[in-house]
Design an enzyme around this catalytic site. Structure first.
Site, mmCIF file in Angstrom:
data_model
loop_
_atom_site.group_PDB
_atom_site.id
_atom_site.type_symbol
_atom_site.label_atom_id
_atom_site.label_comp_id
_atom_site.label_asym_id
_atom_site.label_seq_id
_atom_site.Cartn_x
_atom_site.Cartn_y
_atom_site.Cartn_z
ATOM 1 N N GLN A 237 -127.877 53.867 -76.302
ATOM 2 C CA GLN A 237 -127.132 55.121 -76.275
ATOM 3 C C GLN A 237 -125.797 54.976 -77.000
ATOM 4 O O GLN A 237 -125.211 53.901 -77.023
ATOM 5 C CB GLN A 237 -126.863 55.543 -74.825
ATOM 6 N N SER B 76 -129.928 47.351 -74.590
ATOM 7 C CA SER B 76 -130.043 48.293 -73.476
ATOM 8 C C SER B 76 -131.301 49.153 -73.636
ATOM 9 O O SER B 76 -132.418 48.632 -73.720
ATOM 10 C CB SER B 76 -128.771 49.139 -73.406
ATOM 11 N N LEU B 77 -131.127 50.471 -73.729
ATOM 12 C CA LEU B 77 -132.247 51.394 -73.931
ATOM 13 C C LEU B 77 -133.108 51.006 -75.134
ATOM 14 O O LEU B 77 -134.319 51.243 -75.151
ATOM 15 C CB LEU B 77 -131.681 52.804 -74.132
ATOM 16 N N ARG C 271 -136.154 57.488 -66.514
ATOM 17 C CA ARG C 271 -135.115 56.470 -66.306
ATOM 18 C C ARG C 271 -133.730 57.110 -66.347
ATOM 19 O O ARG C 271 -132.872 56.849 -65.489
ATOM 20 C CB ARG C 271 -135.238 55.407 -67.402
ATOM 21 N N HIS D 67 -126.107 49.699 -66.206
ATOM 22 C CA HIS D 67 -126.265 48.244 -66.074
ATOM 23 C C HIS D 67 -125.401 47.624 -64.977
ATOM 24 O O HIS D 67 -125.306 46.408 -64.885
ATOM 25 C CB HIS D 67 -126.034 47.537 -67.416
ATOM 26 N N GLN E 288 -133.285 45.133 -65.820
ATOM 27 C CA GLN E 288 -132.370 45.501 -66.904
ATOM 28 C C GLN E 288 -131.538 46.725 -66.539
ATOM 29 O O GLN E 288 -130.399 46.875 -66.985
ATOM 30 C CB GLN E 288 -133.185 45.768 -68.181
#
Length: 316
Positions: A11, A91-92, A116, A206, A255
């Protein structure tokens, strides 16, 4: 040919019209149609027209970043046929990497990342959590400072600040409750950090506050059939390449509420004999981080037809 990795952004790199440069590229159009069918809405229209505020909603940001990255990857494969030796995502971005490697289909991944995103937003209402980028301070000092701040609130307090994204040796993102992050920013600047920049995000990604969202995600993942990866995927929670579907699911679950170990991911890619990391998808954030993590590495991008041709020439 140069050995290379593909890395996929998370993101923050989204923008209105971010796929316009591809024009009517058939693979990009097909990818948008696939995602639109899976989500029950016109994803192409959302990306093309926005508005910016709509793209910034986490429940939209996560699917559109996935779609844009997968579209760029598929265009690369259609134009070059050159397959990376390893893939990873920040991340994503790990979901984009899993689609590229064949573990998830786009039809599976698009609704999954929207789920999510919704679970993350529900876990911590807007305004309750916060994130900030700490610049010019060693990651170990940031981690220690966050721990000090969290402990300073006293036993039983809900306030928390945690180091959650290890982006480069002198840039660490922290997350937690609004009061926790604000206090940590002050403390870390007093300890010598050059800057502490609040990030315009809607949830403390996170961090341990995301555990309720992760639990929902784990249930959702349990119902999905995962295929064996066709390309090694280096995950960002353990910095490991997993092939067992249950271990891949578990890494995606953890994660969501554990730190992104990006510095170690880049180092692990280099240890595999790879010297070129190609950021696939909107933006150039990861390419910049690559150079700051290790000056010997080459950071390239594939975000439109021009950069695709440049990167193809670089690797040939």
């Amino acid at each position: 040919m140069t050995s290379f990795a593909f890395v996929f952004p998370g993101q923050g790199s989204q923008s209105v019209g971010m796929l316009d440069a591809w024009g009517d590229h058939p693979v990009v159009q097909q990818t948008l149609q696939e995602a639109s069918d899976a989500l029950g809405e016109d994803v192409g229209a959302l990306i093309h027209a926005g508005p910016k505020e709509a793209l910034a909603l986490t429940t939209n940001t996560q699917p559109v970043m996935l779609v844009a990255a997968v579209a760029a990857y598929r265009a690369w494969m259609a134009e070059t046929g050159l397959q990376p030796s390893v893939v990873a995502g920040h991340s994503l971005g790990e979901y984009s990497a899993l689609v590229a490697s064949g573990v998830l289909t786009l039809a599976q991944a698009a609704p999954l990342v929207r789920f999510r995103a919704a679970a993350m937003q529900e876990a911590v209402p807007v305004g309750v959590g916060a994130m900030a980028a700490i610049l010019g301070m060693d990651a170990a000092k940031v981690r220690a400072g966050c721990l000090e701040v969290t402990q300073s609130f006293g036993a039983g307090s809900v306030e928390v600040a945690e180091a959650v994204n290890f982006n480069d040796p002198m840039q660490t993102v922290i997350a937690g409750t609004k009061a926790g992050v604000e206090k940590a920013c002050e403390h870390l600047k007093a300890q010598g950090a050059k800057r502490a920049l609040p990030l315009p995000v809607s949830a403390p990604f996170h961090s341990s506050l995301m555990k309720p969202a992760a639990d929902k995600l784990r249930e959702k993942l349990a119902g999905l059939t995962l295929a064996a990866p066709q390309i090694p995927v280096l995950n960002n929670v353990d910095v490991l390449v997993e092939t067992d579907p249950d271990r891949i699911r578990d890494a995606l679950y953890r994660q969501a509420f554990q730190p992104v170990r990006w510095v170690e991911c880049v180092q692990a890619i280099k240890a595999r004999g790879v010297n070129t990391l190609v950021e696939c998808g909107p933006g150039k954030v990861l390419a910049g981080m690559t150079k700051r993590i290790d000056a010997e590495l080459v950071g390239a991008v594939v975000l439109d037809p021009v950069t695709l041709a440049e990167t193809k020439g670089l690797l040939a």
